[in-house]
Scaffold this motif. Structure first.
Motif, PDB file in Angstrom:
ATOM      1  N   TYR A  18       6.332   2.017 -13.428  1.00 45.26           N
ATOM      2  CA  TYR A  18       6.353   3.005 -14.505  1.00 45.26           C
ATOM      3  C   TYR A  18       7.771   3.321 -14.969  1.00 45.26           C
ATOM      4  N   GLU A  19       8.760   3.098 -14.104  1.00 45.36           N
ATOM      5  CA  GLU A  19      10.146   3.410 -14.461  1.00 45.36           C
ATOM      6  C   GLU A  19      10.694   2.484 -15.544  1.00 45.36           C
ATOM      7  N   THR A  20      10.135   1.284 -15.646  1.00 43.74           N
ATOM      8  CA  THR A  20      10.615   0.336 -16.647  1.00 43.74           C
ATOM      9  C   THR A  20       9.546   0.025 -17.694  1.00 43.74           C
ATOM     10  N   ALA A  21       8.505   0.839 -17.767  1.00 46.41           N
ATOM     11  CA  ALA A  21       7.423   0.598 -18.724  1.00 46.41           C
ATOM     12  C   ALA A  21       7.952   0.619 -20.153  1.00 46.41           C
ATOM     13  N   VAL A  22       7.386  -0.258 -20.977  1.00 51.07           N
ATOM     14  CA  VAL A  22       7.829  -0.423 -22.361  1.00 51.07           C
ATOM     15  C   VAL A  22       6.603  -0.467 -23.261  1.00 51.07           C
ATOM     16  N   SER A  23       6.746   0.079 -24.446  1.00 45.10           N
ATOM     17  CA  SER A  23       5.693   0.012 -25.458  1.00 45.10           C
ATOM     18  C   SER A  23       5.966  -1.205 -26.344  1.00 45.10           C
ATOM     19  N   HIS A  34       9.281 -11.383 -25.752  1.00 46.66           N
ATOM     20  CA  HIS A  34      10.056 -11.681 -24.550  1.00 46.66           C
ATOM     21  C   HIS A  34      11.118 -10.625 -24.253  1.00 46.66           C
ATOM     22  N   ASP A  35      11.599  -9.949 -25.272  1.00 46.31           N
ATOM     23  CA  ASP A  35      12.525  -8.839 -25.059  1.00 46.31           C
ATOM     24  C   ASP A  35      11.812  -7.711 -24.314  1.00 46.31           C
ATOM     25  N   ALA A  36      10.573  -7.404 -24.721  1.00 50.32           N
ATOM     26  CA  ALA A  36       9.800  -6.353 -24.046  1.00 50.32           C
ATOM     27  C   ALA A  36       9.504  -6.744 -22.597  1.00 50.32           C
ATOM     28  N   LEU A  37       9.150  -8.015 -22.360  1.00 47.96           N
ATOM     29  CA  LEU A  37       8.899  -8.466 -20.983  1.00 47.96           C
ATOM     30  C   LEU A  37      10.149  -8.294 -20.131  1.00 47.96           C
ATOM     31  N   GLN A  38      11.292  -8.638 -20.698  1.00 47.60           N
ATOM     32  CA  GLN A  38      12.542  -8.512 -19.951  1.00 47.60           C
ATOM     33  C   GLN A  38      12.867  -7.048 -19.652  1.00 47.60           C
ATOM     34  N   LYS A  39      12.696  -6.172 -20.650  1.00 45.07           N
ATOM     35  CA  LYS A  39      12.974  -4.742 -20.441  1.00 45.07           C
ATOM     36  C   LYS A  39      12.072  -4.145 -19.369  1.00 45.07           C
ATOM     37  N   ALA A  40      10.819  -4.595 -19.330  1.00 45.07           N
ATOM     38  CA  ALA A  40       9.873  -4.071 -18.343  1.00 45.07           C
ATOM     39  C   ALA A  40       9.983  -4.802 -17.005  1.00 45.07           C
ATOM     40  N   ARG A  41      10.875  -5.788 -16.948  1.00 41.34           N
ATOM     41  CA  ARG A  41      11.077  -6.586 -15.735  1.00 41.34           C
ATOM     42  C   ARG A  41       9.791  -7.292 -15.298  1.00 41.34           C
ATOM     43  N   ILE A  42       9.171  -7.915 -16.286  1.00 33.93           N
ATOM     44  CA  ILE A  42       7.934  -8.660 -16.044  1.00 33.93           C
ATOM     45  C   ILE A  42       8.263 -10.145 -16.074  1.00 33.93           C
ATOM     46  N   LYS A  43       7.886 -10.836 -15.018  1.00 35.27           N
ATOM     47  CA  LYS A  43       8.155 -12.272 -14.931  1.00 35.27           C
ATOM     48  C   LYS A  43       7.112 -13.086 -15.684  1.00 35.27           C
ATOM     49  N   ASP A  44       5.862 -12.630 -15.678  1.00 36.68           N
ATOM     50  CA  ASP A  44       4.783 -13.395 -16.289  1.00 36.68           C
ATOM     51  C   ASP A  44       3.833 -12.458 -17.036  1.00 36.68           C
TER      52      ASP A  44
END
Length: 140
Positions: A18-23, A34-44
Motif C-alpha cells: 500500500y505504501e507504493t500503490a499507484v492509480s 510501465h511507469d506505473a508498474l515501476q512506481k508501484a514496484r511491480i515486477k509483473d
C-alpha cells in the motif's frame, strides 16, 4: 490518449504494498503502463494487487471484472473498448447486458476481450422485440 475506460489502483503483493500503490488510467500507453508498474514496484503486471476505482463504459459492471486481474489484459480490454465505433458500442453494451443477466459475477477477461473482436458475428436490430417483429424482419 483515448477516453478513460478504467482507473485502477495497483500495488505490489508485498506486506507494505500500500505504501507504493499507484492509480493508473486505462487505456494506458506503453510508457504510462510501465511507469506505473515501476512506481508501484511491480515486477509483473500479470500478478499484482489491483482494484478497480472507476469503470467508464456503459453496460460494464464492476463485478464483471473482479479483483487482482491481469493488468495487461485489462489494458487491452480498455484499448479495445475505446476503439469501438458507435454501432459496435451499442452491440457491445447489449452483449454485456446479456452476460450480466446470465450470471452476476466476474466474467473471464479473455471472454470480455473476445467479445470485442467478434462483434461482427452478431446482428443487432433494435426494432425487434418479439418473434412477430423478427418474422416481419426476415420476410421483408
Amino acid at each position: 490518449m483515448a477516453k478513460k475506460i478504467f482507473e485502477v489502483e495497483i500495488s505490489n503483493n508485498g506486506p507494505k504494498g500500500y505504501e507504493t500503490a499507484v492509480s493508473l488510467r486505462m487505456p494506458a500507453t506503453w510508457s504510462e503502463f510501465h511507469d506505473a508498474l515501476q512506481k508501484a514496484r511491480i515486477k509483473d503486471g500479470r500478478s499484482c494487487g489491483n482494484e478497480l476505482l472507476y469503470v467508464g463504459y456503459d453496460g460494464l459492471q464492476r463485478g464483471m471484472i473482479g479483483r487482482n486481474v491481469n493488468l495487461y489484459d485489462l489494458n487491452l480490454l480498455a484499448q479495445r473498448l475505446a476503439a469501438l465505433t458507435p454501432e459496435e458500442n451499442t452491440g457491445m453494451e447489449t452483449l454485456l447486458a446479456m452476460e450480466w443477466s446470465r450470471h452476476r459475477g466476474s466474467v473471464s477477461m479473455e471472454h470480455l476481450i473476445n467479445l470485442t473482436y467478434n462483434l461482427d458475428c452478431y446482428d443487432f436490430i433494435p426494432d425487434i422485440h418479439d418473434a412477430s417483429d423478427l418474422g416481419y424482419y426476415y420476410v421483408h
